[in-house]
Design an enzyme around this catalytic site. Structure first.
Site, PDB file in Angstrom:
ATOM      1  N   SER A 129      -3.243  11.809  -7.511  1.00 11.71           N
ATOM      2  CA  SER A 129      -3.092  13.264  -7.470  1.00 11.71           C
ATOM      3  C   SER A 129      -4.234  13.954  -8.212  1.00 11.71           C
ATOM      4  O   SER A 129      -4.806  13.411  -9.152  1.00 11.71           O
ATOM      5  CB  SER A 129      -1.767  13.675  -8.100  1.00 11.71           C
TER       6      SER A 129
HETATM    7  N1  SAH Z   1       1.097  10.548  -8.859  1.00  9.04           N
HETATM    8  C1  SAH Z   1       0.495   9.491  -8.084  1.00  9.04           C
HETATM    9  C2  SAH Z   1       0.424   9.955  -6.673  1.00  9.04           C
HETATM   10  C3  SAH Z   1       0.413   8.892  -5.684  1.00  9.04           C
HETATM   11  S1  SAH Z   1       0.464   9.451  -3.994  1.00  9.04           S
HETATM   12  C4  SAH Z   1      -0.898   9.238  -8.664  1.00  9.04           C
HETATM   13  O1  SAH Z   1      -1.387  10.118  -9.382  1.00  9.04           O
HETATM   14  O2  SAH Z   1      -1.506   8.216  -8.387  1.00  9.04           O
HETATM   15  C5  SAH Z   1       2.171   9.306  -3.641  1.00  9.04           C
HETATM   16  C6  SAH Z   1       2.742   7.908  -3.653  1.00  9.04           C
HETATM   17  O3  SAH Z   1       4.089   8.032  -3.204  1.00  9.04           O
HETATM   18  C7  SAH Z   1       2.069   6.926  -2.715  1.00  9.04           C
HETATM   19  O4  SAH Z   1       1.611   5.823  -3.443  1.00  9.04           O
HETATM   20  C8  SAH Z   1       3.171   6.526  -1.730  1.00  9.04           C
HETATM   21  O5  SAH Z   1       3.136   5.179  -1.358  1.00  9.04           O
HETATM   22  C9  SAH Z   1       4.412   6.839  -2.532  1.00  9.04           C
HETATM   23  N2  SAH Z   1       5.621   7.036  -1.747  1.00  9.04           N
HETATM   24  C10 SAH Z   1       5.775   7.688  -0.571  1.00  9.04           C
HETATM   25  N3  SAH Z   1       7.054   7.646  -0.168  1.00  9.04           N
HETATM   26  C11 SAH Z   1       7.739   6.965  -1.132  1.00  9.04           C
HETATM   27  C12 SAH Z   1       9.106   6.590  -1.293  1.00  9.04           C
HETATM   28  N4  SAH Z   1      10.031   6.896  -0.396  1.00  9.04           N
HETATM   29  N5  SAH Z   1       9.448   5.890  -2.396  1.00  9.04           N
HETATM   30  C13 SAH Z   1       8.524   5.546  -3.323  1.00  9.04           C
HETATM   31  N6  SAH Z   1       7.220   5.881  -3.225  1.00  9.04           N
HETATM   32  C14 SAH Z   1       6.827   6.576  -2.143  1.00  9.04           C
END
Ligand code: SAH
Length: 237
Positions: free
Chosen positions: A87
């Site tokens: 993010s």
């Molecule tokens: N805050 C994180 C953002 C990652 S992007 C950072 O700063 O790195 C969002 C993440 O949510 C992705 O890795 C994706 O795989 C995950 N995601 C999407 N749907 C999900 C679900 N149902 N359960 C768990 N994770 C999920």
């Protein structure tokens, strides 16, 4: 001393390698570069000092691939593989601030660990973070990073976060880092009364950051601002 140019070149390279992003004090990953980002977040309206302090202490360059480390303190999302992104720092700050606005929180559920960066920013600010990620390879990487940084109040789960973590509920706070199209009621139900959830809601084209507060009767919600997240998907892989 007659060192051949070739050897000298190799020596410089080896030196650069030694000062790889694990080390403080070089160019684009230095403490000074990080300070600049923190100042910018302040200018963009982030007020919570504890949030800014935690971001100042969190080495974002260790949460991206080494090839992207020099861009880690730009205020932008970056690819982390598997079609996902770390993010944008402003969004991490904004969501953390919105979550903490009503006072200190004990147990927080995070859905979407991704790189683990948001987790690392949140961990020092609450008693315990439960974080779920549906993509195993991302979660394993995030676990290693959190371990290397000696962050010990985080419990990681390879799970579909859409259904929350009922075995650890209720939570004081829930932070969702991927966008569902509506408010997931299973998650609202895992909030303690007075507890709050911060999440993006919408489709690929249009999303809003929303804060949901659980009340005795149900819940109330408030829109914060427009955002752009990857979609919340079901199942694990
Ligand atoms: N805050 C994180 C953002 C990652 S992007 C950072 O700063 O790195 C969002 C993440 O949510 C992705 O890795 C994706 O795989 C995950 N995601 C999407 N749907 C999900 C679900 N149902 N359960 C768990 N994770 C999920």
């Amino acid at each position: 001393p007659h060192t051949s140019p070739h050897i000298a070149g190799a020596g410089r390279l080896a030196g650069a390698r030694l000062m790889s992003p694990m080390h403080e004090g070089i160019g684009m990953t230095s403490q000074r570069t990080r300070e600049r980002l923190i100042r910018r977040l302040g200018q963009e309206g982030i007020r919570n000092r504890r949030v800014l302090e935690s971001m100042r202490n969190t080495p974002r360059h260790l949460f991206v691939d080494e090839a992207l480390a020099s861009r880690a303190y730009e205020d932008t999302a970056l690819p982390i593989g598997q079609g996902q992104t770390i993010s944008q720092p402003y969004i991490v700050a904004r969501m953390t601030e919105a979550l903490l606005a009503a006072g200190p929180l004990e147990n927080v559920l995070e859905v979407g660990t991704g790189s683990g960066y948001q987790t690392a920013v949140l961990a020092p600010l609450v008693r315990r973070v439960y974080t779920t990620e549906r993509i195993k390879v991302l979660l394993d990487q995030a676990r290693r990073r959190l371990q290397a940084l000696k962050i010990r109040n985080v419990i990681t789960k390879h799970a579909d976060g859409t259904i929350g973590l009922p075995e650890y509920a209720p939570f004081d706070g829930i932070l969702v880092a991927a966008a569902p199209e509506g408010i997931p009621l299973a998650l609202v139900e895992q909030l303690r009364p007075g507890g709050r959830m911060v999440l993006p809601i919408g489709d690929r084209d249009e999303q809003a950051l929303v804060r949901v507060v659980r009340t005795n009767e149900g819940y109330v919600h408030e829109m914060l601002e427009r955002v752009s997240f990857v979609p919340l998907l079901g199942g694990v892989c």
